[in-house]
Design a protein around this motif. Structure first.
Motif, mmCIF file in Angstrom:
data_model
loop_
_atom_site.group_PDB
_atom_site.id
_atom_site.type_symbol
_atom_site.label_atom_id
_atom_site.label_comp_id
_atom_site.label_asym_id
_atom_site.label_seq_id
_atom_site.Cartn_x
_atom_site.Cartn_y
_atom_site.Cartn_z
ATOM 1 N N VAL A 34 0.846 -1.189 0.000
ATOM 2 C CA VAL A 34 0.000 0.000 0.000
ATOM 3 C C VAL A 34 0.884 1.243 0.000
ATOM 4 O O VAL A 34 2.039 1.183 0.430
ATOM 5 C CB VAL A 34 -0.936 0.032 1.230
ATOM 6 N N PRO A 35 0.371 2.375 -0.486
ATOM 7 C CA PRO A 35 1.150 3.613 -0.411
ATOM 8 C C PRO A 35 1.300 4.085 1.029
ATOM 9 O O PRO A 35 0.386 3.932 1.843
ATOM 10 C CB PRO A 35 0.311 4.594 -1.241
ATOM 11 N N ASP A 36 2.451 4.610 1.333
ATOM 12 C CA ASP A 36 2.735 5.161 2.673
ATOM 13 C C ASP A 36 2.322 4.193 3.785
ATOM 14 O O ASP A 36 1.538 4.538 4.674
ATOM 15 C CB ASP A 36 2.011 6.496 2.868
ATOM 16 N N TYR A 385 -3.805 2.829 -6.916
ATOM 17 C CA TYR A 385 -4.926 2.937 -5.987
ATOM 18 C C TYR A 385 -5.785 4.153 -6.370
ATOM 19 O O TYR A 385 -5.247 5.223 -6.677
ATOM 20 C CB TYR A 385 -4.428 3.114 -4.551
ATOM 21 N N ALA A 387 -7.961 7.499 -5.882
ATOM 22 C CA ALA A 387 -7.662 8.622 -4.988
ATOM 23 C C ALA A 387 -8.424 8.520 -3.675
ATOM 24 O O ALA A 387 -7.920 8.951 -2.626
ATOM 25 C CB ALA A 387 -7.998 9.938 -5.700
ATOM 26 N N GLU A 388 -9.625 7.931 -3.688
ATOM 27 C CA GLU A 388 -10.401 7.901 -2.448
ATOM 28 C C GLU A 388 -9.770 6.980 -1.409
ATOM 29 O O GLU A 388 -9.926 7.206 -0.206
ATOM 30 C CB GLU A 388 -11.849 7.493 -2.724
ATOM 31 N N TRP A 389 -9.027 5.966 -1.845
ATOM 32 C CA TRP A 389 -8.310 5.124 -0.889
ATOM 33 C C TRP A 389 -7.240 5.942 -0.165
ATOM 34 O O TRP A 389 -7.077 5.820 1.049
ATOM 35 C CB TRP A 389 -7.677 3.927 -1.602
ATOM 36 N N ARG A 390 -6.536 6.770 -0.909
ATOM 37 C CA ARG A 390 -5.517 7.607 -0.277
ATOM 38 C C ARG A 390 -6.154 8.621 0.668
ATOM 39 O O ARG A 390 -5.606 8.936 1.727
ATOM 40 C CB ARG A 390 -4.700 8.342 -1.353
ATOM 41 N N ARG A 391 -7.323 9.133 0.274
ATOM 42 C CA ARG A 391 -8.001 10.120 1.104
ATOM 43 C C ARG A 391 -8.443 9.506 2.435
ATOM 44 O O ARG A 391 -8.246 10.095 3.513
ATOM 45 C CB ARG A 391 -9.221 10.669 0.352
ATOM 46 N N GLN A 393 -7.181 6.883 3.876
ATOM 47 C CA GLN A 393 -5.966 6.580 4.641
ATOM 48 C C GLN A 393 -5.481 7.814 5.391
ATOM 49 O O GLN A 393 -5.121 7.749 6.575
ATOM 50 C CB GLN A 393 -4.873 6.075 3.694
ATOM 51 N N THR A 394 -5.490 8.955 4.710
ATOM 52 C CA THR A 394 -5.051 10.199 5.340
ATOM 53 C C THR A 394 -5.960 10.598 6.499
ATOM 54 O O THR A 394 -5.488 11.000 7.570
ATOM 55 C CB THR A 394 -5.009 11.323 4.298
ATOM 56 N N MET A 431 -3.334 -0.512 5.574
ATOM 57 C CA MET A 431 -3.197 0.919 5.286
ATOM 58 C C MET A 431 -3.205 1.829 6.510
ATOM 59 O O MET A 431 -2.827 2.993 6.407
ATOM 60 C CB MET A 431 -4.315 1.382 4.336
#
Length: 524
Positions: A34-36, A385, A387-391, A393-394, A431
């Protein structure tokens, strides 16, 4: 030319991964990057991803996480090829390249790659270096050789233990029983110290192992040679979806069987410069016995697991065929050396003939398993991924509240359209920097119907009794269920695949933190 096997391994890795080397993440079954990624502690079940997830998270502080994934996968091929080559007693390049190709392009590696078990493959790649260190080096060299397996975690280390103990004990038996016992004890001690990252949380985990997993994870026939034949040709993984394309046909199975016979014969004929000969053979034999246990004596294995959950890792017995793969690789190198003539007697075949034998030895492993090329014909592919997955996660990782996150629907695996419909363990489990509660149970289609294997996380079992069989909207709408979830420390609920505008903007006891086309994040 000392670096030739490693270069060959990198080339084979690039050929095998193909589209997986493009920008993005490769997501398939257990391979979840996963990112980050956060430096999150292990969950409540058995620490299967310890310390591999933490190592990836640390590396991702330096490089993008998708680049880390590609480097680790390429490292598996380079390390495996160079290690197998180093074990071949003949110093010429052609026998070593044959061993390198055989070990870095096998049904075992292909199936475990398609199953996403990259952490186990780190142990597989480091196995020849462990053998070399066990017979030639001291504790520090042995510890260094075990680092890839230590990063991989419990299963990689168990495969390493299966190999290093008989190799050490039998390699030093000529020096006397006391010396062999001392060396073996040192090897076991090194292994024990490097196992602490996963062994300590495993001993403290409140995990349980379902004996039904013996039937689900038993080795299976993946071709016309039956289960034992599949294992002896380095296949036989329990998941039919992990089969390398084309390996179930007579051509692939038959040629792999012939290659295995030649390799074993070459290994048996080797005498000089092979101090690990008896030990690796013993490890390979033990590995096949373990692999067949779930098929031949499943009741015994179930009884062992029921008596002590620590026997659980033996369910996936095919994983322990790794020493046989190494034996066959070294054996093929020895066979190529024998066919090329004895360089030490001055009676080698002519240079052209010797080069031809070496080239054939290096190419044959690829020809008998061509379906591994180009990401196994597209089964491995890099994706981005949404963008909503990154959102999400943040939002979750930036929230000061430390409650757990519950993932719904209550199932472990997903097949997202943006991932080409490939089945993957839910990325939400990796994540977030908090406890993630998810359904770690497994449903496996067997010859006699679907086998249900209960999850190992006791807390997830309790929560599963509240939410299983209910639509996500029902779960969150039920005030009594929400209260019980809160009692178990659940702060957030992540709904996946619910679709845009299918969940109300808010209702009693629930706040909608984020709403997207695929994900809805709620706070209880």
């Amino acid at each position: 030319m000392r670096g030739a096997p490693a270069v060959l391994g990198l080339a084979l890795g690039a050929l095998a991964l193909g589209p997986a080397l493009e920008p993005g993440f490769v997501l398939r079954y257990d391979m979840v990057f996963v990112p980050d990624p956060p430096l999150a502690p292990p969950g409540g079940g058995f620490p299967r991803a310890v310390p591999s997830d933490q190592v990836v998270a640390l590396l991702a502080r330096v490089l993008p996480a998708d680049v880390v994934q590609k480097l680790l996968l390429l490292a598996v091929f380079a390390l495996a090829a160079s290690g197998a080559a180093a074990l071949v007693p003949d110093r010429r390049v052609s026998p070593r390249l044959a061993a390198a190709a055989c070990y870095a392009w096998s049904a075992y590696l292909g199936q475990r790659l398609l199953l996403g078990q990259w952490a186990l493959l780190l142990g597989y790649a480091g196995l020849p270096w462990v053998v070399l260190a066990a017979v030639r080096g001291g504790p520090l060299r042995l510890a260094a050789a075990m680092v890839p397996a230590a990063v991989g975690g419990f299963q990689a280390m168990l495969v390493t233990l299966l190999t290093v103990l008989p190799v050490t004990a039998l390699s030093f038996r000529r020096r006397g029983a006391a010396e062999a016992a001392r060396r073996t004890a040192v090897a076991a001690g090194v292994w024990g110290v490097l196992s602490l990252p996963w062994a300590v949380p495993a001993l403290g985990a409140d995990a349980v192992t379902d004996p039904a997993g013996v039937d689900a994870f038993a080795a299976r026939a993946d071709g016309p040679l039956g289960t034992l034949g599949s294992l002896l040709t380095l296949g036989g993984v329990w998941n039919a979806e992990a089969a390398v394309p084309g390996q179930d046909g007579w051509w692939s199975a038959g040629t792999r069987a012939v290659l295995a016979v030649v390799a074993v014969a070459g290994y048996a004929a080797a005498r000089r410069g092979v101090p690990y000969r008896a030990g690796l053979a013993a490890a390979a034999g033990a590995g096949v016995v373990i692999a067949m246990a779930g098929v031949a004596v499943p009741g015994v294995l179930k009884a062992l697991i029921a008596a002590w959950t620590g026997f659980g890792p033996l369910r996936d017995g095919q994983a322990y065929v790794a020493p046989l793969a190494l034996l066959q690789a070294v054996g093929l190198g020895c066979a190529v050396a024998a066919l090329s003539g004895d360089a030490g007697t001055g009676r080698p075949v002519d240079r052209i003939g010797r080069a031809a034998v070496g080239a054939v030895g290096a190419v044959v492993p690829l020809l008998v398993l061509p379906g591994l090329a180009l990401g196994a014909f597209g089964r491995l592919e890099a994706v981005a991924y949404p963008a909503e997955w990154r959102r999400v996660q943040t939002l979750v990782n930036g929230d000061p509240a430390r409650g757990a996150l519950l993932v719904l629907p209550w199932s472990a695996h997903r097949a997202f359209p943006w991932n080409g419909g490939r089945v993957v363990l839910d990325p939400a489990t990796k994540m977030f920097d908090r406890r993630v509660v998810w359904n770690d149970a497994l449903r496996v289609a067997g010859p006699d119907g679907v086998i249900e294997v209960e999850g190992e996380d006791r807390a997830a079992r309790v929560i599963g009794a509240l939410v299983s069989g209910r639509a996500p909207r029902e779960v969150v709408a039920d005030a009594a269920v929400r209260a019980r979830l809160a009692e178990h420390g659940v702060e957030f609920v992540l709904l996946e695949g619910v679709g845009e505008n299918t969940f109300p903007s808010g209702q009693g006891g629930v706040d909608v933190v984020f709403r997207g086309r695929e994900l809805v994040l709620l706070r209880l």
